[in-house]
Design a protein around this motif. Structure first.
Motif, PDB file in Angstrom:
ATOM      1  N   ASN A 179       2.586   3.750  -1.100  1.00 13.32           N
ATOM      2  CA  ASN A 179       2.911   3.593   0.455  1.00 13.32           C
ATOM      3  C   ASN A 179       3.504   2.126   0.603  1.00 13.32           C
ATOM      4  O   ASN A 179       3.294   1.819   1.697  1.00 13.32           O
ATOM      5  CB  ASN A 179       1.944   4.113   1.291  1.00 13.32           C
ATOM      6  CG  ASN A 179       1.699   5.732   1.168  1.00 13.32           C
ATOM      7  OD1 ASN A 179       2.645   6.158   1.031  1.00 13.32           O
ATOM      8  ND2 ASN A 179       0.450   6.057   0.913  1.00 13.32           N
ATOM      9  N   SER A 204       5.920   0.534   0.024  1.00  8.63           N
ATOM     10  CA  SER A 204       7.371   0.280   0.610  1.00  8.63           C
ATOM     11  C   SER A 204       7.543   1.060   1.734  1.00  8.63           C
ATOM     12  O   SER A 204       8.634   0.633   2.609  1.00  8.63           O
ATOM     13  CB  SER A 204       8.551   0.643  -0.449  1.00  8.63           C
ATOM     14  OG  SER A 204       8.070   1.916  -0.772  1.00  8.63           O
ATOM     15  N   THR A 205       6.871   2.029   2.131  1.00  6.70           N
ATOM     16  CA  THR A 205       7.178   2.742   3.222  1.00  6.70           C
ATOM     17  C   THR A 205       6.228   2.885   4.575  1.00  6.70           C
ATOM     18  O   THR A 205       6.315   2.986   5.713  1.00  6.70           O
ATOM     19  CB  THR A 205       7.144   4.386   3.101  1.00  6.70           C
ATOM     20  OG1 THR A 205       5.816   4.637   2.287  1.00  6.70           O
ATOM     21  CG2 THR A 205       8.191   4.639   1.631  1.00  6.70           C
ATOM     22  N   SER A 206       5.128   1.951   4.195  1.00  8.23           N
ATOM     23  CA  SER A 206       4.349   1.562   5.226  1.00  8.23           C
ATOM     24  C   SER A 206       4.322   0.319   6.118  1.00  8.23           C
ATOM     25  O   SER A 206       4.668  -0.386   5.397  1.00  8.23           O
ATOM     26  CB  SER A 206       2.836   1.769   4.825  1.00  8.23           C
ATOM     27  OG  SER A 206       2.528   3.145   4.086  1.00  8.23           O
ATOM     28  N   ASN A 207       4.171   0.354   7.429  1.00  9.69           N
ATOM     29  CA  ASN A 207       4.167  -0.751   7.979  1.00  9.69           C
ATOM     30  C   ASN A 207       2.814  -1.700   7.448  1.00  9.69           C
ATOM     31  O   ASN A 207       1.974  -1.276   6.918  1.00  9.69           O
ATOM     32  CB  ASN A 207       4.018  -0.654   9.497  1.00  9.69           C
ATOM     33  CG  ASN A 207       2.755   0.167   9.868  1.00  9.69           C
ATOM     34  OD1 ASN A 207       1.704   0.392   9.356  1.00  9.69           O
ATOM     35  ND2 ASN A 207       3.007   1.033  10.911  1.00  9.69           N
ATOM     36  N   ALA A 208       2.831  -3.020   8.061  1.00 11.08           N
ATOM     37  CA  ALA A 208       1.894  -3.679   7.866  1.00 11.08           C
ATOM     38  C   ALA A 208       0.342  -3.507   8.162  1.00 11.08           C
ATOM     39  O   ALA A 208      -0.428  -3.716   7.239  1.00 11.08           O
ATOM     40  CB  ALA A 208       2.099  -5.300   8.499  1.00 11.08           C
ATOM     41  N   LYS A 209       0.250  -2.801   9.231  1.00  6.30           N
ATOM     42  CA  LYS A 209      -1.092  -2.206   9.760  1.00  6.30           C
ATOM     43  C   LYS A 209      -1.563  -1.371   8.495  1.00  6.30           C
ATOM     44  O   LYS A 209      -2.764  -1.114   8.310  1.00  6.30           O
ATOM     45  CB  LYS A 209      -1.133  -1.677  11.085  1.00  6.30           C
ATOM     46  CG  LYS A 209      -2.418  -1.570  11.721  1.00  6.30           C
ATOM     47  CD  LYS A 209      -2.442  -1.220  13.024  1.00  6.30           C
ATOM     48  CE  LYS A 209      -3.637  -0.861  13.620  1.00  6.30           C
ATOM     49  NZ  LYS A 209      -3.480  -0.316  14.968  1.00  6.30           N
ATOM     50  N   GLN A 210      -0.512  -0.366   8.298  1.00  2.77           N
ATOM     51  CA  GLN A 210      -1.210   0.874   7.216  1.00  2.77           C
ATOM     52  C   GLN A 210      -1.388   0.376   5.893  1.00  2.77           C
ATOM     53  O   GLN A 210      -2.245   0.728   5.327  1.00  2.77           O
ATOM     54  CB  GLN A 210       0.009   1.888   7.341  1.00  2.77           C
ATOM     55  CG  GLN A 210       0.225   2.774   8.755  1.00  2.77           C
ATOM     56  CD  GLN A 210       1.443   3.772   8.629  1.00  2.77           C
ATOM     57  OE1 GLN A 210       2.251   3.501   7.713  1.00  2.77           O
ATOM     58  NE2 GLN A 210       1.274   4.534   9.230  1.00  2.77           N
ATOM     59  N   GLN A 211      -0.518  -0.810   5.444  1.00  4.22           N
ATOM     60  CA  GLN A 211      -0.770  -1.628   4.217  1.00  4.22           C
ATOM     61  C   GLN A 211      -1.990  -2.324   4.279  1.00  4.22           C
ATOM     62  O   GLN A 211      -2.764  -1.951   3.205  1.00  4.22           O
ATOM     63  CB  GLN A 211       0.235  -2.405   3.868  1.00  4.22           C
ATOM     64  CG  GLN A 211       1.750  -1.769   3.764  1.00  4.22           C
ATOM     65  CD  GLN A 211       2.765  -2.541   3.286  1.00  4.22           C
ATOM     66  OE1 GLN A 211       2.516  -3.857   3.448  1.00  4.22           O
ATOM     67  NE2 GLN A 211       3.882  -2.254   3.013  1.00  4.22           N
ATOM     68  N   GLU A 212      -2.383  -2.859   5.329  1.00  5.41           N
ATOM     69  CA  GLU A 212      -3.755  -3.442   5.274  1.00  5.41           C
ATOM     70  C   GLU A 212      -4.966  -2.468   5.272  1.00  5.41           C
ATOM     71  O   GLU A 212      -5.918  -2.728   4.746  1.00  5.41           O
ATOM     72  CB  GLU A 212      -3.758  -4.118   6.672  1.00  5.41           C
ATOM     73  CG  GLU A 212      -4.987  -5.130   6.782  1.00  5.41           C
ATOM     74  CD  GLU A 212      -4.965  -5.762   8.223  1.00  5.41           C
ATOM     75  OE1 GLU A 212      -6.072  -6.456   8.568  1.00  5.41           O
ATOM     76  OE2 GLU A 212      -4.022  -5.614   8.949  1.00  5.41           O
TER      77      GLU A 212
END
Length: 337
Positions: A160, A162-170
């Motif tokens: 995820n 490349s597909t997730s936003n910064a908050k999801q990646q965090e």
């Protein structure tokens, strides 16, 4: 050929298995049972010997040839005396057997106490080893699960990325870090448990070797003790036979001095009643013409009778007159009125 020993032949492939140790303990229990059986056997044999000795002693006191005399009487007296000695020797044998049985009982109790200490220590190590093994396996299971959780979190974060936003990646990154930390904690706990388990295993292995050596030594002592005691028991029985034969030999020696002719002559001289038989009784026919009258013995002849002269008559009346007959052949008086 290489000698076999307990410490080399009673291990288990299973880490927590106790089959080898249990086999040794079962064998030692069987050996203890054998000791008790032989102990009971010797006590029972002692009771038999004692009963036989008492009955034999009572038999030796009974009347036996009291009416005999001379050499045979002396031999029978020796026979009774030596029978009494045989009974006393059997009584002593019974006590000796009880002493041997008591020695075996003390030996069995000493081995029991020595085994008890080793068994208690080994049982404690077995429980500790089993508990730590279970704990280690559980920590291993937890560690493996945490590692799978960490790998899953890392894979999820990478998928995820490349597909997730910064908050999801965090969030994914934080979850991955937490999974990594949990795996590291589980790893350290697992390693600690393995280290502790290895220490317990080493202690158990050393004690197992010591226990095997101690139990083997006990088994050697037990076999040697039983072998020697049975050997001694048989020697005692053989010695009893020798003792009895020696006592009986005294009777045989006495019987060798029993002189039949001497006893016959002794009885004759002591109880003789005469050296001539009575005269035969002849047939005496009462009507035989050849019968000789038996003359009276001089010493038994009747005394001679002296007749007095005839008295003169003094009465003229009817008074009683005693006069002799005029017949000269008459020898009796005539009474006249």
């Amino acid at each position: 050929m290489r000698e076999l020993h307990f410490k080399d032949c009673f291990w288990n492939r299973d880490f927590t298995g106790t089959g080898g140790y249990d086999s040794i303990i079962q064998h030692l229990n069987d050996g203890k049972k054998t000791c008790k059986e032989i102990e009971d056997f010797m006590k029972a044999r002692a009771s038999i010997e004692e009963k036989y000795a008492k009955e034999l002693l009572g038999l030796s006191k009974k009347v036996c040839g009291c009416n005999e005399m001379n050499t045979l009487k002396r031999s029978l007296d020796v026979f009774k005396l030596q029978t009494e000695h045989v009974s006393l020797s059997h009584l002593q044998l019974a006590q000796t057997m009880r002493d041997e049985a008591k020695k075996l009982e003390d030996f069995r109790e000493r081995q029991k106490e020595a085994r008890k200490k080793v068994e208690q220590q080994m049982d404690a190590l077995h429980k500790q080893r089993a508990t730590q093994f279970k704990k280690t396996m559980e920590s291993k299971k937890t560690y493996e699960q945490k590692c799978r959780d960490k790998e899953e979190a890392e894979q999820n974060m990478n998928r995820n990325a490349s597909t997730s936003n910064a908050k999801q990646q965090e969030k994914l990154f934080a979850r991955t870090n937490q999974a990594k930390m949990n795996a590291e904690v589980a790893d350290r706990l697992y390693m600690q448990n393995v280290t502790v388990l290895e220490k317990i295993r080493e202690d158990w292995q050393k004690e197992h070797v010591k226990a095997c050596e101690g139990f083997e030594k006990q088994e050697v002592e037990r076999i040697n003790t039983l072998r020697n005691m049975v050997w001694t028991h048989l020697n005692q029985l053989s010695q009893q036979c020798v003792t009895s034969d020696e006592l009986y030999e005294e009777v045989r020696k006495s019987l060798e001095h029993c002189d039949i002719q001497e006893d016959i002559e002794h009885f004759v001289n002591l109880r003789r009643t005469g050296d001539k038989p009575p005269a035969p009784i002849l047939y005496d026919n009462f009507y035989s013409s050849q019968r000789v009258p038996i003359a009276p013995s001089v010493t038994h002849m009747a005394p001679s009778i002296t007749r007095r002269p005839l008295p003169n008559p003094t009465n003229s009346g009817g008074d009683l007159i005693n006069s002799s007959a005029l017949d000269p052949d008459r020898t009796y008086s005539v009474i006249q009125y």
